[in-house]
Design a protein around this motif. Structure first.
Motif, PDB file in Angstrom:
ATOM      1  N   ASP A   1       4.627  11.393   2.136  1.00  0.00           N
ATOM      2  CA  ASP A   1       3.254  11.385   2.637  1.00  0.00           C
ATOM      3  C   ASP A   1       2.533  12.611   2.096  1.00  0.00           C
ATOM      4  O   ASP A   1       2.804  13.740   2.498  1.00  0.00           O
ATOM      5  CB  ASP A   1       3.262  11.405   4.167  1.00  0.00           C
ATOM      6  CG  ASP A   1       1.870  11.224   4.755  1.00  0.00           C
ATOM      7  OD1 ASP A   1       0.897  11.240   3.988  1.00  0.00           O
ATOM      8  OD2 ASP A   1       1.764  11.059   5.975  1.00  0.00           O
TER       9      ASP A   1
ATOM     10  N   ARG B   1       0.458   3.606   1.960  1.00  0.00           N
ATOM     11  CA  ARG B   1       0.703   3.900   3.368  1.00  0.00           C
ATOM     12  C   ARG B   1       1.945   3.172   3.862  1.00  0.00           C
ATOM     13  O   ARG B   1       2.784   3.728   4.562  1.00  0.00           O
ATOM     14  CB  ARG B   1      -0.533   3.511   4.187  1.00  0.00           C
ATOM     15  CG  ARG B   1      -0.347   3.559   5.699  1.00  0.00           C
ATOM     16  CD  ARG B   1       0.240   4.845   6.208  1.00  0.00           C
ATOM     17  NE  ARG B   1      -0.509   6.030   5.851  1.00  0.00           N
ATOM     18  CZ  ARG B   1      -0.036   7.249   5.949  1.00  0.00           C
ATOM     19  NH1 ARG B   1       1.199   7.459   6.382  1.00  0.00           N
ATOM     20  NH2 ARG B   1      -0.785   8.285   5.629  1.00  0.00           N
ATOM     21  N   ARG B   2       2.103   1.895   3.491  1.00  0.00           N
ATOM     22  CA  ARG B   2       3.290   1.142   3.899  1.00  0.00           C
ATOM     23  C   ARG B   2       4.548   1.725   3.263  1.00  0.00           C
ATOM     24  O   ARG B   2       5.603   1.793   3.898  1.00  0.00           O
ATOM     25  CB  ARG B   2       3.120  -0.331   3.511  1.00  0.00           C
ATOM     26  CG  ARG B   2       4.300  -1.229   3.889  1.00  0.00           C
ATOM     27  CD  ARG B   2       4.485  -1.338   5.380  1.00  0.00           C
ATOM     28  NE  ARG B   2       5.650  -2.148   5.710  1.00  0.00           N
ATOM     29  CZ  ARG B   2       6.310  -2.103   6.863  1.00  0.00           C
ATOM     30  NH1 ARG B   2       5.903  -1.277   7.821  1.00  0.00           N
ATOM     31  NH2 ARG B   2       7.354  -2.859   7.081  1.00  0.00           N
TER      32      ARG B   2
ATOM     33  N   THR C   1       0.840  -1.194   0.000  1.00  0.00           N
ATOM     34  CA  THR C   1       0.000   0.000   0.000  1.00  0.00           C
ATOM     35  C   THR C   1       0.878   1.248   0.000  1.00  0.00           C
ATOM     36  O   THR C   1       2.041   1.224   0.417  1.00  0.00           O
ATOM     37  CB  THR C   1      -0.893   0.049   1.256  1.00  0.00           C
ATOM     38  OG1 THR C   1      -0.058   0.099   2.425  1.00  0.00           O
ATOM     39  CG2 THR C   1      -1.793  -1.175   1.343  1.00  0.00           C
TER      40      THR C   1
ATOM     41  N   GLU D   1      -1.200   2.116  10.434  1.00  0.00           N
ATOM     42  CA  GLU D   1      -0.476   2.608   9.268  1.00  0.00           C
ATOM     43  C   GLU D   1       0.874   1.911   9.107  1.00  0.00           C
ATOM     44  O   GLU D   1       1.327   1.681   7.981  1.00  0.00           O
ATOM     45  CB  GLU D   1      -0.331   4.122   9.362  1.00  0.00           C
ATOM     46  CG  GLU D   1      -1.678   4.831   9.259  1.00  0.00           C
ATOM     47  CD  GLU D   1      -1.596   6.337   9.353  1.00  0.00           C
ATOM     48  OE1 GLU D   1      -0.506   6.838   9.734  1.00  0.00           O
ATOM     49  OE2 GLU D   1      -2.596   7.010   9.054  1.00  0.00           O
TER      50      GLU D   1
ATOM     51  N   THR E   1      -2.595   8.705   0.540  1.00  0.00           N
ATOM     52  CA  THR E   1      -1.807   7.481   0.491  1.00  0.00           C
ATOM     53  C   THR E   1      -2.612   6.295   0.005  1.00  0.00           C
ATOM     54  O   THR E   1      -2.125   5.172  -0.002  1.00  0.00           O
ATOM     55  CB  THR E   1      -1.238   7.167   1.885  1.00  0.00           C
ATOM     56  OG1 THR E   1      -2.277   7.305   2.834  1.00  0.00           O
ATOM     57  CG2 THR E   1      -0.112   8.101   2.242  1.00  0.00           C
TER      58      THR E   1
ATOM     59  N   ARG F   1      -0.799  12.889   2.197  1.00  0.00           N
ATOM     60  CA  ARG F   1      -2.160  12.818   2.724  1.00  0.00           C
ATOM     61  C   ARG F   1      -2.601  14.157   3.292  1.00  0.00           C
ATOM     62  O   ARG F   1      -1.836  14.819   3.995  1.00  0.00           O
ATOM     63  CB  ARG F   1      -2.225  11.759   3.832  1.00  0.00           C
ATOM     64  CG  ARG F   1      -3.558  11.657   4.525  1.00  0.00           C
ATOM     65  CD  ARG F   1      -3.549  10.577   5.590  1.00  0.00           C
ATOM     66  NE  ARG F   1      -2.490  10.809   6.566  1.00  0.00           N
ATOM     67  CZ  ARG F   1      -2.292  10.026   7.625  1.00  0.00           C
ATOM     68  NH1 ARG F   1      -3.041   8.978   7.802  1.00  0.00           N
ATOM     69  NH2 ARG F   1      -1.316  10.296   8.462  1.00  0.00           N
TER      70      ARG F   1
ATOM     71  N   GLU G   1      -4.886   1.925   6.256  1.00  0.00           N
ATOM     72  CA  GLU G   1      -5.284   3.268   6.662  1.00  0.00           C
ATOM     73  C   GLU G   1      -5.712   3.220   8.125  1.00  0.00           C
ATOM     74  O   GLU G   1      -5.928   2.149   8.691  1.00  0.00           O
ATOM     75  CB  GLU G   1      -6.425   3.775   5.774  1.00  0.00           C
ATOM     76  CG  GLU G   1      -6.063   3.890   4.301  1.00  0.00           C
ATOM     77  CD  GLU G   1      -4.890   4.827   4.033  1.00  0.00           C
ATOM     78  OE1 GLU G   1      -4.660   5.754   4.847  1.00  0.00           O
ATOM     79  OE2 GLU G   1      -4.196   4.637   3.025  1.00  0.00           O
TER      80      GLU G   1
END
Length: 396
Positions: free
Chosen positions: A89, A79-80, A77, A321, A102, A91, A326
Protein backbone atom coordinates in the motif's frame (compact mmCIF):
# COMPACT_ATOMS: atom_id res chain seq x y z
CA UNK A 1 -37.61 30.95 -12.01
CA UNK A 2 -34.51 30.79 -14.19
CA UNK A 3 -36.76 32.06 -16.97
CA UNK A 4 -33.79 33.21 -19.02
CA UNK A 5 -32.66 29.64 -19.68
CA UNK A 6 -33.15 28.62 -23.33
CA UNK A 7 -35.61 25.79 -23.98
CA UNK A 8 -32.78 23.67 -25.39
CA UNK A 9 -29.50 24.70 -23.76
CA UNK A 10 -26.50 24.49 -26.04
CA UNK A 11 -23.57 22.23 -25.27
CA UNK A 12 -20.34 24.15 -24.80
CA UNK A 13 -17.45 21.70 -24.47
CA UNK A 14 -13.87 22.88 -24.66
CA UNK A 15 -13.30 20.54 -27.63
CA UNK A 16 -15.66 18.70 -29.97
CA UNK A 17 -16.94 15.41 -28.58
CA UNK A 18 -17.55 12.36 -30.78
CA UNK A 19 -20.85 11.20 -29.33
CA UNK A 20 -20.61 7.99 -31.37
CA UNK A 21 -17.50 7.09 -29.33
CA UNK A 22 -19.37 7.77 -26.08
CA UNK A 23 -22.23 5.54 -27.20
CA UNK A 24 -19.78 2.82 -28.28
CA UNK A 25 -18.33 2.67 -24.76
CA UNK A 26 -21.82 2.59 -23.27
CA UNK A 27 -22.80 -0.35 -25.51
CA UNK A 28 -19.62 -2.14 -24.50
CA UNK A 29 -20.46 -1.66 -20.82
CA UNK A 30 -23.92 -3.15 -21.39
CA UNK A 31 -22.35 -6.15 -23.15
CA UNK A 32 -19.95 -6.60 -20.25
CA UNK A 33 -22.88 -6.66 -17.82
CA UNK A 34 -24.47 -9.41 -19.92
CA UNK A 35 -21.35 -11.55 -19.62
CA UNK A 36 -20.26 -11.02 -23.24
CA UNK A 37 -16.71 -10.53 -24.43
CA UNK A 38 -15.79 -7.05 -25.65
CA UNK A 39 -12.94 -6.37 -28.06
CA UNK A 40 -10.50 -3.69 -26.89
CA UNK A 41 -7.98 -1.93 -29.13
CA UNK A 42 -4.99 -0.23 -27.51
CA UNK A 43 -3.07 2.80 -28.79
CA UNK A 44 -0.02 0.64 -29.63
CA UNK A 45 -2.04 -1.34 -32.17
CA UNK A 46 -2.80 -4.25 -29.90
CA UNK A 47 -6.17 -5.96 -29.87
CA UNK A 48 -7.69 -8.32 -27.34
CA UNK A 49 -10.86 -9.27 -25.56
CA UNK A 50 -12.25 -8.58 -22.11
CA UNK A 51 -15.01 -10.19 -20.03
CA UNK A 52 -16.16 -9.27 -16.52
CA UNK A 53 -15.54 -11.59 -13.60
CA UNK A 54 -18.96 -11.05 -12.11
CA UNK A 55 -21.01 -12.07 -15.14
CA UNK A 56 -18.88 -14.88 -16.55
CA UNK A 57 -20.03 -18.48 -17.02
CA UNK A 58 -17.77 -21.35 -15.94
CA UNK A 59 -16.37 -21.76 -19.46
CA UNK A 60 -15.41 -18.10 -19.80
CA UNK A 61 -11.66 -18.63 -19.46
CA UNK A 62 -11.57 -21.42 -22.02
CA UNK A 63 -13.86 -19.47 -24.33
CA UNK A 64 -11.68 -16.36 -24.12
CA UNK A 65 -8.61 -18.46 -24.89
CA UNK A 66 -10.28 -20.00 -27.95
CA UNK A 67 -11.47 -16.60 -29.12
CA UNK A 68 -8.13 -14.81 -28.88
CA UNK A 69 -5.50 -17.51 -29.02
CA UNK A 70 -3.85 -15.72 -26.08
CA UNK A 71 -3.44 -16.63 -22.42
CA UNK A 72 -6.20 -15.10 -20.24
CA UNK A 73 -5.14 -13.12 -17.20
CA UNK A 74 -7.04 -11.45 -14.37
CA UNK A 75 -7.05 -7.69 -13.93
CA UNK A 76 -7.97 -6.20 -10.54
CA UNK A 77 -7.63 -2.76 -9.02
CA UNK A 78 -4.48 -1.90 -7.15
CA UNK A 79 -6.66 -1.48 -4.07
CA UNK A 80 -7.86 -5.09 -4.34
CA UNK A 81 -4.29 -6.27 -4.88
CA UNK A 82 -3.28 -4.49 -1.66
CA UNK A 83 -6.13 -6.19 0.22
CA UNK A 84 -4.95 -9.57 -1.09
CA UNK A 85 -1.43 -8.78 0.11
CA UNK A 86 0.03 -8.94 -3.40
CA UNK A 87 1.43 -5.40 -3.53
CA UNK A 88 2.37 -2.80 -0.95
CA UNK A 89 0.00 0.00 0.00
CA UNK A 90 1.74 3.13 -1.25
CA UNK A 91 -1.22 5.42 -0.75
CA UNK A 92 -0.66 8.78 0.95
CA UNK A 93 -2.12 8.63 4.41
CA UNK A 94 -3.74 12.05 4.61
CA UNK A 95 -7.47 12.39 4.00
CA UNK A 96 -8.19 14.50 0.95
CA UNK A 97 -5.02 13.73 -1.02
CA UNK A 98 -5.59 14.02 -4.76
CA UNK A 99 -5.63 10.34 -5.74
CA UNK A 100 -4.56 7.33 -3.72
CA UNK A 101 -1.34 5.60 -4.68
CA UNK A 102 -3.45 2.50 -5.23
CA UNK A 103 -5.20 3.93 -8.29
CA UNK A 104 -4.73 1.83 -11.41
CA UNK A 105 -4.82 -1.85 -12.27
CA UNK A 106 -2.77 -4.96 -11.50
CA UNK A 107 -2.41 -8.06 -13.68
CA UNK A 108 -2.60 -11.43 -11.93
CA UNK A 109 -1.36 -14.69 -13.47
CA UNK A 110 -0.34 -18.19 -12.38
CA UNK A 111 1.55 -21.05 -14.02
CA UNK A 112 -0.87 -22.97 -16.24
CA UNK A 113 -3.44 -20.19 -15.96
CA UNK A 114 -6.09 -19.33 -13.40
CA UNK A 115 -9.24 -21.42 -13.06
CA UNK A 116 -12.69 -19.77 -12.93
CA UNK A 117 -12.91 -20.68 -9.24
CA UNK A 118 -9.55 -19.05 -8.50
CA UNK A 119 -10.55 -15.95 -10.46
CA UNK A 120 -13.78 -15.54 -8.51
CA UNK A 121 -11.94 -16.02 -5.24
CA UNK A 122 -9.38 -13.35 -6.12
CA UNK A 123 -11.97 -10.84 -7.31
CA UNK A 124 -14.85 -11.37 -4.89
CA UNK A 125 -14.34 -11.10 -1.10
CA UNK A 126 -17.22 -13.49 -0.47
CA UNK A 127 -15.35 -16.26 -2.31
CA UNK A 128 -11.87 -15.61 -0.94
CA UNK A 129 -10.54 -18.17 1.57
CA UNK A 130 -8.36 -16.12 3.92
CA UNK A 131 -4.66 -16.63 3.29
CA UNK A 132 -5.15 -19.00 0.34
CA UNK A 133 -3.65 -17.76 -2.91
CA UNK A 134 -3.10 -19.86 -6.06
CA UNK A 135 0.41 -21.38 -6.17
CA UNK A 136 2.88 -19.29 -8.10
CA UNK A 137 0.54 -16.30 -8.39
CA UNK A 138 2.27 -13.21 -9.77
CA UNK A 139 1.13 -9.59 -9.69
CA UNK A 140 2.37 -6.90 -12.06
CA UNK A 141 1.22 -3.27 -12.35
CA UNK A 142 -0.65 -2.52 -15.58
CA UNK A 143 0.40 0.37 -17.76
CA UNK A 144 -2.15 3.14 -18.38
CA UNK A 145 -3.96 2.48 -21.64
CA UNK A 146 -3.31 -1.27 -21.50
CA UNK A 147 -5.86 -4.07 -21.82
CA UNK A 148 -5.77 -4.63 -18.06
CA UNK A 149 -6.33 -0.96 -17.25
CA UNK A 150 -9.22 -0.75 -19.72
CA UNK A 151 -10.71 -4.01 -18.41
CA UNK A 152 -10.80 -2.80 -14.81
CA UNK A 153 -12.14 0.62 -15.74
CA UNK A 154 -14.91 -0.93 -17.84
CA UNK A 155 -15.98 -3.17 -14.96
CA UNK A 156 -15.97 -0.17 -12.61
CA UNK A 157 -17.98 1.96 -15.06
CA UNK A 158 -20.49 -0.89 -15.44
CA UNK A 159 -20.87 -0.92 -11.64
CA UNK A 160 -19.75 -4.53 -11.47
CA UNK A 161 -17.05 -5.87 -9.18
CA UNK A 162 -13.94 -4.00 -10.41
CA UNK A 163 -12.19 -6.99 -11.95
CA UNK A 164 -12.10 -8.57 -15.39
CA UNK A 165 -10.45 -11.33 -17.43
CA UNK A 166 -8.54 -10.23 -20.52
CA UNK A 167 -6.41 -11.81 -23.23
CA UNK A 168 -4.38 -10.29 -26.03
CA UNK A 169 -5.33 -11.68 -29.43
CA UNK A 170 -2.59 -13.54 -31.28
CA UNK A 171 -2.07 -13.44 -35.03
CA UNK A 172 -4.90 -11.07 -35.88
CA UNK A 173 -5.08 -10.30 -39.57
CA UNK A 174 -6.29 -6.87 -40.63
CA UNK A 175 -7.77 -4.20 -38.40
CA UNK A 176 -9.21 -4.42 -34.90
CA UNK A 177 -12.62 -3.46 -36.32
CA UNK A 178 -12.38 -6.21 -38.89
CA UNK A 179 -11.49 -8.84 -36.29
CA UNK A 180 -14.28 -7.69 -33.98
CA UNK A 181 -16.72 -7.98 -36.88
CA UNK A 182 -15.55 -11.49 -37.77
CA UNK A 183 -16.07 -12.76 -34.23
CA UNK A 184 -19.29 -10.74 -33.80
CA UNK A 185 -18.19 -8.72 -30.76
CA UNK A 186 -18.39 -5.02 -29.93
CA UNK A 187 -15.21 -2.96 -30.29
CA UNK A 188 -14.03 -0.17 -28.02
CA UNK A 189 -10.78 1.77 -27.73
CA UNK A 190 -8.82 1.64 -24.48
CA UNK A 191 -8.25 5.40 -24.70
CA UNK A 192 -11.99 6.00 -25.14
CA UNK A 193 -12.69 3.92 -22.02
CA UNK A 194 -10.16 5.98 -20.07
CA UNK A 195 -11.70 9.27 -21.23
CA UNK A 196 -15.32 8.14 -20.91
CA UNK A 197 -16.18 9.84 -17.62
CA UNK A 198 -15.03 13.25 -18.82
CA UNK A 199 -16.60 12.85 -22.26
CA UNK A 200 -19.96 11.83 -20.81
CA UNK A 201 -20.04 14.89 -18.57
CA UNK A 202 -19.31 17.16 -21.50
CA UNK A 203 -22.35 15.77 -23.33
CA UNK A 204 -24.79 16.48 -20.49
CA UNK A 205 -27.87 18.29 -21.75
CA UNK A 206 -30.99 19.52 -20.04
CA UNK A 207 -33.75 17.33 -21.49
CA UNK A 208 -36.81 18.15 -19.36
CA UNK A 209 -38.05 20.33 -16.54
CA UNK A 210 -41.29 20.78 -14.66
CA UNK A 211 -42.81 22.53 -11.66
CA UNK A 212 -42.91 20.03 -8.77
CA UNK A 213 -44.30 21.50 -5.52
CA UNK A 214 -42.66 19.84 -2.51
CA UNK A 215 -43.82 19.62 1.04
CA UNK A 216 -42.39 22.74 2.67
CA UNK A 217 -41.00 23.99 -0.65
CA UNK A 218 -43.90 24.53 -3.00
CA UNK A 219 -42.05 26.88 -5.35
CA UNK A 220 -39.82 24.17 -6.78
CA UNK A 221 -38.83 23.14 -10.28
CA UNK A 222 -36.87 20.00 -11.25
CA UNK A 223 -34.50 19.97 -14.22
CA UNK A 224 -33.30 16.64 -15.69
CA UNK A 225 -29.88 16.33 -17.34
CA UNK A 226 -28.97 13.37 -19.55
CA UNK A 227 -25.65 12.44 -21.21
CA UNK A 228 -25.38 11.54 -24.89
CA UNK A 229 -25.05 7.82 -24.14
CA UNK A 230 -28.53 7.81 -22.62
CA UNK A 231 -27.12 6.90 -19.20
CA UNK A 232 -28.62 7.75 -15.81
CA UNK A 233 -30.04 11.25 -15.47
CA UNK A 234 -28.87 13.75 -12.88
CA UNK A 235 -31.48 16.10 -11.41
CA UNK A 236 -31.35 19.72 -10.30
CA UNK A 237 -34.00 20.61 -7.71
CA UNK A 238 -34.30 24.40 -7.87
CA UNK A 239 -36.21 25.99 -5.00
CA UNK A 240 -37.41 29.59 -5.19
CA UNK A 241 -35.82 31.95 -7.67
CA UNK A 242 -32.05 32.03 -7.05
CA UNK A 243 -30.24 34.87 -8.80
CA UNK A 244 -27.53 33.61 -11.18
CA UNK A 245 -25.34 36.65 -10.44
CA UNK A 246 -25.17 35.78 -6.73
CA UNK A 247 -23.57 32.77 -4.98
CA UNK A 248 -26.36 30.20 -4.79
CA UNK A 249 -27.05 28.09 -1.71
CA UNK A 250 -26.33 24.61 -3.04
CA UNK A 251 -26.24 21.00 -1.90
CA UNK A 252 -24.59 18.15 -3.87
CA UNK A 253 -26.49 15.01 -2.90
CA UNK A 254 -25.53 11.59 -4.24
CA UNK A 255 -28.55 9.35 -4.65
CA UNK A 256 -29.13 6.81 -1.87
CA UNK A 257 -31.97 4.40 -2.55
CA UNK A 258 -31.85 2.89 0.92
CA UNK A 259 -31.63 6.19 2.81
CA UNK A 260 -33.58 8.59 0.59
CA UNK A 261 -36.47 6.30 -0.34
CA UNK A 262 -36.61 3.58 2.32
CA UNK A 263 -35.48 5.64 5.29
CA UNK A 264 -32.52 3.39 6.12
CA UNK A 265 -30.90 4.16 9.46
CA UNK A 266 -27.46 2.88 8.39
CA UNK A 267 -26.59 6.32 6.99
CA UNK A 268 -27.69 9.95 7.34
CA UNK A 269 -28.53 10.44 3.64
CA UNK A 270 -32.29 10.71 4.05
CA UNK A 271 -31.88 13.29 6.80
CA UNK A 272 -29.41 15.25 4.68
CA UNK A 273 -31.72 15.23 1.64
CA UNK A 274 -34.85 16.36 3.44
CA UNK A 275 -32.91 18.69 5.69
CA UNK A 276 -31.29 20.40 2.72
CA UNK A 277 -34.63 20.97 1.00
CA UNK A 278 -36.06 22.41 4.21
CA UNK A 279 -33.07 24.72 4.79
CA UNK A 280 -33.01 25.99 1.21
CA UNK A 281 -36.74 26.73 1.45
CA UNK A 282 -36.20 28.50 4.79
CA UNK A 283 -33.49 30.73 3.27
CA UNK A 284 -35.70 31.50 0.28
CA UNK A 285 -33.90 29.94 -2.67
CA UNK A 286 -31.20 27.54 -3.76
CA UNK A 287 -30.46 24.36 -5.67
CA UNK A 288 -30.02 20.72 -4.69
CA UNK A 289 -28.22 18.59 -7.26
CA UNK A 290 -29.38 14.97 -7.04
CA UNK A 291 -26.48 13.04 -8.58
CA UNK A 292 -26.74 9.48 -9.92
CA UNK A 293 -23.79 8.23 -7.86
CA UNK A 294 -25.26 5.59 -5.54
CA UNK A 295 -23.00 4.20 -2.83
CA UNK A 296 -20.29 6.86 -3.22
CA UNK A 297 -20.12 5.96 -6.88
CA UNK A 298 -19.95 2.15 -6.68
CA UNK A 299 -23.64 1.47 -7.36
CA UNK A 300 -26.46 -0.02 -5.30
CA UNK A 301 -25.49 -3.69 -5.70
CA UNK A 302 -21.91 -3.05 -4.63
CA UNK A 303 -23.16 -0.90 -1.75
CA UNK A 304 -25.18 -3.85 -0.49
CA UNK A 305 -22.05 -6.02 -0.78
CA UNK A 306 -20.18 -3.40 1.24
CA UNK A 307 -22.92 -3.54 3.89
CA UNK A 308 -22.37 -7.30 4.25
CA UNK A 309 -18.67 -6.68 4.80
CA UNK A 310 -19.44 -3.95 7.34
CA UNK A 311 -21.61 -6.45 9.23
CA UNK A 312 -18.43 -8.51 9.74
CA UNK A 313 -16.90 -5.61 11.68
CA UNK A 314 -15.29 -3.44 8.99
CA UNK A 315 -16.00 0.26 8.57
CA UNK A 316 -17.33 1.90 5.42
CA UNK A 317 -13.89 2.79 4.06
CA UNK A 318 -12.48 -0.71 4.61
CA UNK A 319 -15.56 -2.34 3.09
CA UNK A 320 -15.26 -0.38 -0.17
CA UNK A 321 -11.55 -1.13 -0.36
CA UNK A 322 -12.00 -4.85 0.33
CA UNK A 323 -14.31 -4.93 -2.70
CA UNK A 324 -11.54 -3.32 -4.75
CA UNK A 325 -12.91 0.22 -4.89
CA UNK A 326 -11.46 3.39 -3.50
CA UNK A 327 -13.11 4.74 -0.36
CA UNK A 328 -15.01 7.25 -2.50
CA UNK A 329 -15.46 6.82 -6.27
CA UNK A 330 -17.62 9.87 -6.87
CA UNK A 331 -16.80 12.57 -9.41
CA UNK A 332 -18.10 16.13 -9.33
CA UNK A 333 -17.72 17.17 -12.97
CA UNK A 334 -21.45 16.51 -13.57
CA UNK A 335 -22.39 18.83 -10.71
CA UNK A 336 -20.18 21.62 -12.05
CA UNK A 337 -21.58 21.22 -15.57
CA UNK A 338 -25.17 21.30 -14.30
CA UNK A 339 -24.50 24.45 -12.29
CA UNK A 340 -22.95 26.12 -15.33
CA UNK A 341 -25.92 25.22 -17.53
CA UNK A 342 -28.26 26.61 -14.88
CA UNK A 343 -26.29 29.85 -14.95
CA UNK A 344 -24.44 29.58 -11.62
CA UNK A 345 -20.70 30.09 -11.24
CA UNK A 346 -20.45 30.52 -7.45
CA UNK A 347 -22.01 28.60 -4.56
CA UNK A 348 -22.49 28.59 -0.83
CA UNK A 349 -22.05 24.85 -0.43
CA UNK A 350 -24.00 22.88 2.18
CA UNK A 351 -21.59 20.11 3.13
CA UNK A 352 -19.43 18.55 5.83
CA UNK A 353 -17.13 16.99 3.24
CA UNK A 354 -14.00 19.05 2.46
CA UNK A 355 -13.38 17.00 -0.68
CA UNK A 356 -16.56 18.39 -2.24
CA UNK A 357 -15.22 21.89 -1.68
CA UNK A 358 -11.92 21.05 -3.35
CA UNK A 359 -13.34 19.10 -6.27
CA UNK A 360 -16.05 21.62 -7.12
CA UNK A 361 -13.47 24.42 -7.09
CA UNK A 362 -11.22 22.38 -9.39
CA UNK A 363 -14.13 22.03 -11.79
CA UNK A 364 -14.36 25.80 -12.11
CA UNK A 365 -17.14 26.59 -9.62
CA UNK A 366 -16.26 29.18 -6.98
CA UNK A 367 -17.08 28.05 -3.44
CA UNK A 368 -17.50 31.24 -1.42
CA UNK A 369 -18.72 29.61 1.80
CA UNK A 370 -19.14 26.23 3.45
CA UNK A 371 -22.52 25.90 5.15
CA UNK A 372 -22.42 23.12 7.80
CA UNK A 373 -25.00 20.38 7.25
CA UNK A 374 -25.10 18.23 10.38
CA UNK A 375 -27.70 15.80 11.74
CA UNK A 376 -27.66 13.75 14.95
CA UNK A 377 -26.91 10.04 15.03
CA UNK A 378 -29.90 7.74 15.22
CA UNK A 379 -28.60 4.75 17.17
CA UNK A 380 -27.59 2.77 14.08
CA UNK A 381 -25.17 5.07 12.27
CA UNK A 382 -22.76 6.21 15.00
CA UNK A 383 -19.88 4.17 13.57
CA UNK A 384 -20.70 5.39 10.05
CA UNK A 385 -20.55 9.04 11.12
CA UNK A 386 -17.41 8.45 13.18
CA UNK A 387 -15.68 6.90 10.15
CA UNK A 388 -16.66 9.92 8.05
CA UNK A 389 -14.95 12.20 10.54
CA UNK A 390 -11.89 10.11 11.40
CA UNK A 391 -11.04 8.59 8.03
CA UNK A 392 -12.62 10.85 5.42
CA UNK A 393 -12.02 14.20 7.14
CA UNK A 394 -15.66 15.24 7.39
CA UNK A 395 -16.21 18.28 9.58
CA UNK A 396 -18.87 17.83 12.27
Amino acid sequence: MLADLPSEPAQTPAQPIDEAVVRAVDRALAALRRGEEVVVATADGGVGAVVSVESVPNDAVARLKRLTGGEPMLAVTRRRAVVLGLIQDDRPGTAGDDRPGTAGAVMLAAPGGLTPEQIRALADPEHYPEGRLPPGLTAAPAEPGSFAAAAVEMARLARLLPAAIFARAAGVQGTAAGWAGRIDRLLVGARDVNDYRVHVVRTLRRVADARVPLSGAENTRIYAFRPADGGPEHLAIVIGEPAPDQPVLARLHSECFTGDLLGSLRCDCGDQLRGAIAEIARQGSGVLLYLAQEGRGIGLVNKLRAYRIQDLGFDTVDANEILGFEADERVYLPAAEMLRQLGFSAVRLMTNNPEKLRQLARCGIEVVERVPHIFPANGHNEAYLRTKAERSGHMF
